[in-house]
Design a protein around this motif. Structure first.
Motif, PDB file in Angstrom:
ATOM      1  N   ARG A  57     -26.527   9.198   8.438  1.00 37.86           N
ATOM      2  CA  ARG A  57     -27.895   9.427   9.093  1.00 37.86           C
ATOM      3  C   ARG A  57     -28.272   8.244  10.093  1.00 37.86           C
ATOM      4  NH1 ARG A  57     -30.949  13.553   7.364  1.00 37.86           N
ATOM      5  NH2 ARG A  57     -32.874  12.569   8.280  1.00 37.86           N
ATOM      6  N   LEU A  58     -27.482   7.230   9.858  1.00 40.04           N
ATOM      7  CA  LEU A  58     -27.906   6.058  10.622  1.00 40.04           C
ATOM      8  C   LEU A  58     -26.647   5.605  11.345  1.00 40.04           C
ATOM      9  CD1 LEU A  58     -29.652   4.217   7.599  1.00 40.04           C
ATOM     10  CD2 LEU A  58     -30.702   5.328   9.473  1.00 40.04           C
ATOM     11  N   ARG A  59     -26.867   4.878  12.253  1.00 38.69           N
ATOM     12  CA  ARG A  59     -25.810   4.132  13.289  1.00 38.69           C
ATOM     13  C   ARG A  59     -26.103   3.003  13.770  1.00 38.69           C
ATOM     14  NH1 ARG A  59     -24.700   8.411  17.719  1.00 38.69           N
ATOM     15  NH2 ARG A  59     -24.672   9.826  16.078  1.00 38.69           N
ATOM     16  N   GLY A  60     -25.282   2.053  14.360  1.00 41.22           N
ATOM     17  CA  GLY A  60     -25.673   0.909  14.912  1.00 41.22           C
ATOM     18  C   GLY A  60     -26.487  -0.074  14.305  1.00 41.22           C
ATOM     19  N   LEU A  61     -27.758  -0.586  14.889  1.00 37.01           N
ATOM     20  CA  LEU A  61     -28.431  -1.616  14.215  1.00 37.01           C
ATOM     21  C   LEU A  61     -28.926  -1.305  12.957  1.00 37.01           C
ATOM     22  CD1 LEU A  61     -29.843  -3.243  17.056  1.00 37.01           C
ATOM     23  CD2 LEU A  61     -28.066  -4.172  16.023  1.00 37.01           C
ATOM     24  N   TYR A  62     -29.440  -0.001  12.920  1.00 38.21           N
ATOM     25  CA  TYR A  62     -30.066   0.608  11.578  1.00 38.21           C
ATOM     26  C   TYR A  62     -29.235   0.547  10.337  1.00 38.21           C
ATOM     27  CZ  TYR A  62     -33.517   2.234  14.875  1.00 38.21           C
ATOM     28  OH  TYR A  62     -34.319   2.219  15.876  1.00 38.21           O
ATOM     29  N   ARG A  80     -15.353   7.183  16.006  1.00 35.58           N
ATOM     30  CA  ARG A  80     -15.812   5.820  16.680  1.00 35.58           C
ATOM     31  C   ARG A  80     -16.357   5.885  18.060  1.00 35.58           C
ATOM     32  NH1 ARG A  80     -11.181   1.884  17.946  1.00 35.58           N
ATOM     33  NH2 ARG A  80     -10.848   3.718  19.272  1.00 35.58           N
ATOM     34  N   ASP A  81     -15.432   6.746  18.913  1.00 37.70           N
ATOM     35  CA  ASP A  81     -15.537   7.123  20.253  1.00 37.70           C
ATOM     36  C   ASP A  81     -16.928   7.915  20.421  1.00 37.70           C
ATOM     37  OD1 ASP A  81     -13.545   5.129  20.614  1.00 37.70           O
ATOM     38  OD2 ASP A  81     -12.192   6.955  21.140  1.00 37.70           O
ATOM     39  N   ARG A  82     -17.010   9.127  19.832  1.00 37.57           N
ATOM     40  CA  ARG A  82     -18.137   9.994  19.914  1.00 37.57           C
ATOM     41  C   ARG A  82     -18.328  10.954  18.760  1.00 37.57           C
ATOM     42  NH1 ARG A  82     -22.467   9.171  22.645  1.00 37.57           N
ATOM     43  NH2 ARG A  82     -21.248   8.608  24.507  1.00 37.57           N
ATOM     44  N   ASP A  83     -19.324  10.724  17.989  1.00 38.71           N
ATOM     45  CA  ASP A  83     -18.983  11.586  16.616  1.00 38.71           C
ATOM     46  C   ASP A  83     -19.511  12.888  16.908  1.00 38.71           C
ATOM     47  OD1 ASP A  83     -21.488  10.833  17.249  1.00 38.71           O
ATOM     48  OD2 ASP A  83     -22.219  10.038  14.919  1.00 38.71           O
ATOM     49  N   VAL A  84     -20.355  13.405  17.733  1.00 33.27           N
ATOM     50  CA  VAL A  84     -20.808  14.560  18.052  1.00 33.27           C
ATOM     51  C   VAL A  84     -19.439  15.223  18.668  1.00 33.27           C
ATOM     52  CG1 VAL A  84     -22.352  16.055  19.430  1.00 33.27           C
ATOM     53  CG2 VAL A  84     -23.152  13.849  18.310  1.00 33.27           C
ATOM     54  N   ALA A  85     -18.659  14.658  19.595  1.00 40.14           N
ATOM     55  CA  ALA A  85     -17.661  15.263  20.385  1.00 40.14           C
ATOM     56  C   ALA A  85     -16.429  15.510  18.999  1.00 40.14           C
ATOM     57  CB  ALA A  85     -17.224  14.461  21.442  1.00 40.14           C
ATOM     58  N   ALA A  86     -16.406  14.501  18.365  1.00 39.69           N
ATOM     59  CA  ALA A  86     -15.504  14.694  17.111  1.00 39.69           C
ATOM     60  C   ALA A  86     -15.559  15.991  16.280  1.00 39.69           C
ATOM     61  CB  ALA A  86     -15.386  13.479  16.321  1.00 39.69           C
ATOM     62  N   GLU A  87     -16.906  16.306  16.071  1.00 35.86           N
ATOM     63  CA  GLU A  87     -17.543  17.314  15.249  1.00 35.86           C
ATOM     64  C   GLU A  87     -17.252  18.517  16.163  1.00 35.86           C
ATOM     65  OE1 GLU A  87     -18.989  17.769  12.360  1.00 35.86           O
ATOM     66  OE2 GLU A  87     -19.743  16.087  11.624  1.00 35.86           O
ATOM     67  N   LYS A 130     -16.595   9.281   7.625  1.00 39.95           N
ATOM     68  CA  LYS A 130     -17.283   8.131   7.596  1.00 39.95           C
ATOM     69  C   LYS A 130     -17.419   7.657   6.021  1.00 39.95           C
ATOM     70  CE  LYS A 130     -20.225   8.917  11.449  1.00 39.95           C
ATOM     71  NZ  LYS A 130     -21.813   8.972  11.965  1.00 39.95           N
ATOM     72  N   ILE A 131     -17.608   8.534   5.075  1.00 45.64           N
ATOM     73  CA  ILE A 131     -17.731   8.106   3.739  1.00 45.64           C
ATOM     74  C   ILE A 131     -16.271   7.994   3.239  1.00 45.64           C
ATOM     75  CG2 ILE A 131     -18.197   8.960   1.336  1.00 45.64           C
ATOM     76  CD1 ILE A 131     -20.112  10.933   2.741  1.00 45.64           C
ATOM     77  N   GLY A 132     -15.415   8.369   3.481  1.00 49.19           N
ATOM     78  CA  GLY A 132     -13.807   7.792   3.051  1.00 49.19           C
ATOM     79  C   GLY A 132     -13.456   6.607   3.703  1.00 49.19           C
ATOM     80  N   THR A 133     -13.747   6.287   4.767  1.00 53.16           N
ATOM     81  CA  THR A 133     -13.579   4.899   5.320  1.00 53.16           C
ATOM     82  C   THR A 133     -14.463   3.957   4.706  1.00 53.16           C
ATOM     83  OG1 THR A 133     -13.316   5.934   7.638  1.00 53.16           O
ATOM     84  CG2 THR A 133     -13.255   3.584   7.428  1.00 53.16           C
TER      85      THR A 133
END
Length: 399
Positions: free
Chosen positions: A158-163, A252-259, A269-272
């Protein structure tokens, strides 16, 4: 009267198909048709593009690295330089884990020190209190790190970047509380000693004797730590060639596009997080076992900043970046401490005339390196190396 032009019968026209238009053929392919050999760097299939070693030179380079790995401790026997390289190797392993998470999966983390500290206390418990052999306490530290990382991983959904960076920063403070209050396991504020066994079969790396030759503790630890650096690096490089590695980079490049193309961003993400934390815990266990004493002060925010500096300076998102960064940044604290008496302005003890302490100078250097490399060379030392290699590879048509 002119006779009409002769035309072939309809049956003959159907028996001779028209000649297809000839498409342009690449020069390398034409060379292959004539029996020539294409250029050694040309990848003509997807499998060739995924090769672990693309050229003969890379295989020769690996052979030279292995030779240097075996011979170096027998040539350089000074305990100071061996200890500097051992700490750099431990840092390279931990930075490889952070590079997987941040460089290849795009998840910023400031809580790496928490996982490194957890691994160090695992070495104290599994290797010291329970007396498990080296492979088992390393494996135990990796499993504990992976479990803790998998528990933290869902926050990345649910979070990314600075959060996300702020959430992971909270782990450092949670860890500081745990390390100080779980006294039976950690020794509290006074720290704890670690007496983990470092034997591999009949070979005790603390007191190594081989072919009638006696080696020092630092020589044995050099072979252990840098052997694990090579294994970790090869596993990382191999992982990036697989479906999972490509999925991580897509996230990493674009998670929405990856989905959209079918990659489960949450799972990767959890596995990494789990894999990165496991590698960090292994690095922490090696650090604690080598140092033989650990205390809560060692797992603070500065350690997390140091790991961030290592992957930025070395080259974030590259396989070799953590090693280059660890050799450059990881060795700095020991070198500054060693030569603090000849560095102008550095206070090397009580009553000294310097205006900055050794620890403060280390922090300033880490911050300066992060700023300089992000502005001047975002791809780090690995980017510089790749440009130099490309220049000589394409010579005399270099640009």
């Amino acid at each position: 009267m002119a006779s009409p032009p002769e035309t072939a019968p309809a049956s003959d026209r159907s028996a001779t198909p028209p000649t297809p238009a000839r498409l342009p053929v690449p020069s390398a392919a034409r060379a292959a048709e004539r029996g020539g050999r294409p250029h050694r760097r040309l990848s003509r299939s997807y499998a060739q593009d995924l090769r672990l070693f693309h050229t003969r030179g890379s295989k020769v380079g690996l052979a030279l690295l292995l030779t240097g790995y075996l011979v170096f401790p027998t040539v350089v026997q000074d305990d100071f330089w061996l200890s500097v390289l051992i700490y750099s190797g431990v840092t390279a392993i931990g930075a490889t884990g952070l590079n997987l998470l941040t460089g290849f999966c795009g998840q910023v983390s400031l809580g790496h020190a928490f996982f490194v500290g957890a691994g160090a206390y695992c070495a104290a418990v599994f290797g010291g209190d329970l007396g498990l052999p080296l492979p088992l306490w390393l494996l135990g530290a990796a499993v504990v790190g992976a479990i803790v990382g998998a528990l933290v991983g869902p926050f990345a959904l649910r979070l990314r970047g600075l959060y996300l960076a702020i959430v992971t920063l909270g782990l450092v403070f949670v860890g500081a509380h745990l390390w100080r209050n779980l006294t039976p396991l950690t020794g509290g504020n006074f720290g704890t000693s670690i007496t983990a066994d470092v034997s591999i079969g009949p070979f005790d790396l603390d007191d190594l004797s081989l072919f009638g030759e006696q080696f020092s503790r630092n020589q044995g630890w050099f072979w252990l730590v840098w052997g694990l650096v090579l294994v970790t690096t090869l596993l990382t490089r191999n992982l990036m060639r697989t479906r999972a590695g490509r999925a991580m980079q897509a996230v990493r490049d674009r998670d929405v596009a990856a989905e959209v193309i079918g990659v489960s961003a949450g799972r990767y993400k959890i596995g990494t997080f789990a894999v990165s934390s496991a590698i960090a815990a292994v690095a922490g266990s090696l650090f604690g076992a080598y140092q033989q004493f650990i205390s809560p002060e060692e797992w603070g925010l500065i350690l997390s900043v140091q790991y961030i500096a290592v992957i930025i300076v070395g080259g974030m998102g590259t396989v070799m970046g953590p090693i280059l960064g660890a050799l450059f940044v990881g060795a700095l604290p020991a070198l500054i401490d060693r030569y603090s008496d000849v560095i102008p302005g550095v206070s090397d003890g009580v009553g000294s005339d310097g205006f900055i302490s050794v620890s403060a100078l280390n922090q300033a250097v880490f911050g300066l390196l992060i700023v300089v490399f992000l502005v001047v060379e975002p791809r780090g030392l690995a980017g510089i190396w790749l440009r130099v290699k490309a220049y000589f590879t394409s010579w005399p048509f270099s640009y």
